[in-house]
Design an enzyme around this catalytic site. Structure first.
Site, PDB file in Angstrom:
ATOM      1  N   HIS A 131       0.810  -1.208   0.000  1.00 28.58           N
ATOM      2  CA  HIS A 131       0.000   0.000   0.000  1.00 28.58           C
ATOM      3  C   HIS A 131       0.847   1.264   0.000  1.00 28.58           C
ATOM      4  CE1 HIS A 131       0.813  -0.430   4.360  1.00 28.58           C
ATOM      5  NE2 HIS A 131       0.762   0.896   4.355  1.00 28.58           N
ATOM      6  N   HIS A 254       5.796   6.270  -0.738  1.00 29.70           N
ATOM      7  CA  HIS A 254       6.568   5.046  -0.895  1.00 29.70           C
ATOM      8  C   HIS A 254       5.690   3.820  -0.692  1.00 29.70           C
ATOM      9  CE1 HIS A 254       6.624   5.948   3.459  1.00 29.70           C
ATOM     10  NE2 HIS A 254       6.529   4.628   3.593  1.00 29.70           N
TER      11      HIS A 254
END
Length: 309
Positions: A131, A254
């Protein structure tokens, strides 16, 4: 539909009590020209949301049950841990590429005391979703849950943010807010139409209405040079298109691949950041919805399909 449980006496019938003897089963010889069985279709995306949370095996924070990890948000009656994020289930080919990246990181740490834990699969070998966070782990009160969800859904619908692709851009090591864990991540290039910054801005702004802190402002992911010393970065109005331009945190977004409880040395972090992974840098991930997890309930908020306006 609930599963019906049968007793042992019902599931194991005594053949001697049966009035009709069982018929012999004839084996059908498989024709060589038989059509091969096609592969099963993939599971619908909503299926993963139904089984995204593991069963609670303790009502207390017991790090020994979670690889030494400590609960960031203590369990308190009436509090609902909340997280806004974009979810990615890598394909088999992508999973293999990510696995190679983790193997190379482990080789860089082979002489270190750092014990790397992959985020690609569970302890039982099941694939786990990855995620991009759009919020910190925050807490809503019971009475705030539905109001927040309505507020955030309305903000997404009114934003005209459409589905988009994000390309990966190199490996890095970053700590969590408490610096109790280190994550091995790949950064992301800024997508078309600045979708990540816009979604982050909507999430931060919606959570602020409920007294929750923002993501990436004064965080360990942002250096002092990135933040305005006079206070949190504020959204700006773009007069050219009438749209709100949120602060640029492109260098912060990220996707985590692995984690460790031990902080890697500065030299080890530099080695990992300088790794050249051609396959990884070529990955492009498409996102068509935003997910809001409140407690164990996950709401998927779709993004419109088509050209980004």
């Amino acid at each position: 539909m609930a599963l019906v449980q049968y007793s042992d006496s019902e599931s194991e019938e005594d053949p001697s009590q049966s009035e009709i003897p069982p018929r012999p089963v004839k084996r059908l010889r498989q024709e060589s020209t038989a059509t091969p069985v096609s592969a099963l279709p993939p599971l619908p995306k909503a299926f993963h949301d139904l089984y995204a949370s593991s069963t609670r095996i303790s009502v207390k924070d017991d790090p020994s049950l979670h690889g030494g990890r400590k609960r960031v948000i203590p369990h308190v009656e009436g509090n609902w841990p909340t997280h806004i994020y974009l979810e990615w289930y890598p394909s088999k080919e992508e999973l293999a590429t990510l696995g190679k990246a983790i193997a190379q990181i482990k080789r860089k740490l082979i002489e270190s005391k750092v014990e790397l834990n992959s985020l690609l699969r569970s302890d039982l070998g099941a694939q786990l979703p990855l995620h991009i966070s759009l919020s910190r782990p925050v807490v809503l009160r019971t009475e705030q849950r539905f109001s927040f969800l309505e507020t955030f859904q309305s903000a997404i619908r009114g934003s005209n943010i459409r589905e988009f692709n994000v390309a990966t851009d190199g490996l890095h090591c970053v700590p969590n807010y408490e610096k109790t864990r280190w994550f091995y991540v790949f950064r992301l290039k800024r997508p078309e139409n600045d979708a990540l910054n816009r979604l982050l801005g909507l999430s931060n702004r919606s959570l602020a209405l409920f007294g929750q802190p923002p993501l990436y402002e004064a965080s360990p992911h942002v250096s002092s040079a990135d933040a305005d010393s006079s206070g949190p970065m504020q959204p700006r109005r773009n007069e050219a298109n009438g749209r709100t331009d949120f602060p640029d945190y492109s260098h912060c977004f990220h996707i985590s691949l692995a984690w460790s409880l031990t902080e890697p040395s500065a030299d080890e972090r530099n080695q990992i950041a300088n790794m050249v992974l051609q396959d990884l840098c070529g990955l492009s991930v498409r996102f068509d919805c935003v997910k809001a997890k409140i407690g164990n309930n996950i709401t998927s908020i779709p993004l419109p399909i088509g050209m980004i306006g």
